[in-house]
Scaffold this motif. Sequence first.
Motif, PDB file in Angstrom:
ATOM      1  N   PRO A 150       0.796  -1.233   0.000  1.00 50.05           N
ATOM      2  CA  PRO A 150       0.000   0.000   0.000  1.00 50.05           C
ATOM      3  C   PRO A 150       0.826   1.280   0.000  1.00 50.05           C
ATOM      4  O   PRO A 150       0.522   2.216  -0.744  1.00 50.05           O
ATOM      5  CB  PRO A 150      -0.847  -0.148   1.269  1.00 50.05           C
ATOM      6  CG  PRO A 150      -1.030  -1.628   1.425  1.00 50.05           C
ATOM      7  CD  PRO A 150       0.292  -2.218   0.998  1.00 50.05           C
ATOM      8  N   ALA A 151       1.874   1.330   0.814  1.00 39.17           N
ATOM      9  CA  ALA A 151       2.694   2.546   0.869  1.00 39.17           C
ATOM     10  C   ALA A 151       3.402   2.803  -0.455  1.00 39.17           C
ATOM     11  O   ALA A 151       3.464   3.934  -0.932  1.00 39.17           O
ATOM     12  CB  ALA A 151       3.710   2.437   2.007  1.00 39.17           C
ATOM     13  N   ALA A 152       3.937   1.756  -1.054  1.00 32.62           N
ATOM     14  CA  ALA A 152       4.622   1.901  -2.339  1.00 32.62           C
ATOM     15  C   ALA A 152       3.641   2.248  -3.446  1.00 32.62           C
ATOM     16  O   ALA A 152       3.950   3.037  -4.347  1.00 32.62           O
ATOM     17  CB  ALA A 152       5.374   0.622  -2.678  1.00 32.62           C
ATOM     18  N   ALA A 153       2.443   1.672  -3.392  1.00 37.97           N
ATOM     19  CA  ALA A 153       1.449   1.925  -4.434  1.00 37.97           C
ATOM     20  C   ALA A 153       1.017   3.391  -4.440  1.00 37.97           C
ATOM     21  O   ALA A 153       0.858   4.003  -5.502  1.00 37.97           O
ATOM     22  CB  ALA A 153       0.238   1.021  -4.235  1.00 37.97           C
ATOM     23  N   ARG A 154       0.857   3.963  -3.256  1.00 37.98           N
ATOM     24  CA  ARG A 154       0.417   5.364  -3.195  1.00 37.98           C
ATOM     25  C   ARG A 154       1.452   6.307  -3.801  1.00 37.98           C
ATOM     26  O   ARG A 154       1.091   7.381  -4.321  1.00 37.98           O
ATOM     27  CB  ARG A 154       0.112   5.753  -1.738  1.00 37.98           C
ATOM     28  CG  ARG A 154      -1.188   5.142  -1.223  1.00 37.98           C
ATOM     29  CD  ARG A 154      -1.574   5.705   0.136  1.00 37.98           C
ATOM     30  NE  ARG A 154      -0.723   5.205   1.209  1.00 37.98           N
ATOM     31  CZ  ARG A 154      -0.987   4.110   1.925  1.00 37.98           C
ATOM     32  NH1 ARG A 154      -2.071   3.390   1.662  1.00 37.98           N
ATOM     33  NH2 ARG A 154      -0.174   3.734   2.906  1.00 37.98           N
TER      34      ARG A 154
END
Length: 245
Positions: A124-128
């Motif tokens: 999730p953090a990388a995707a954002r």
Amino acid sequence: MHRKSLSVVMLISVALILGVVRHAHAQSQSPSQTTDAKNPYPTMAPLEQYLIPDRDAEIALARSAAPASISQDADVMVLGRHGYETAVKGKNGFVCLVWRSWAGSPNDADFWNPKARSPVCLNPAAARFNVPLTQKRTQLALAGKSQAQVFAELESAFQKNEFPPLEPGAMCYMLSKQGRLNNVEGPWHAHLMFFIPLTDSATWGAGAAGSPVVGAFNDTVERHTVFLVPVANWSDGTADLPGGH
């Protein structure tokens, strides 16, 4: 594989992670493209060469980047004629997709190689952070921008704070043995990548003797450092044997 050889291949993999694909002339290259040994892909090929006609096949390829326990509940994005679009809506915050070559570096001679396929599952953090970057690069590529123009516009966008900040804990899985570095080779090794705001690779012991962090790459355009950690198995559970690509 000796560490020196592994380090060399690591650099190739990092380049691909940023969309860089190396050598090998595409047999399907457009006649309008000028080719030479140093710059086999000077301009973008016809869009059809980058697309995967079978949507289900692209979904499966994207999901192969991570174990099914993660990818089965992830969002899946596929490349269409107007950019990446969500083909499957997940529920765990991960995003899986297949990077194309224009995620490459400013000096990449193979920036437009239509054969490159790099499955990745972003947490999730990388995707954002990364999905907006991927969409922006793709938008610029499909708009007919040159390689130099892509990076000029990315730099301008960063100066204007148009992208979300890179959050702590950003990482991704690249465990697909179905990926393709270029026209000849398959994937590199099964590995994890960690995205950190620009830093000295020595802070992670990257590349040090015996370190599982085999190396790092500074992406100065997108203002972060990528650390690579190889793992033992592909996403399907089979062993990633030494001596691969």
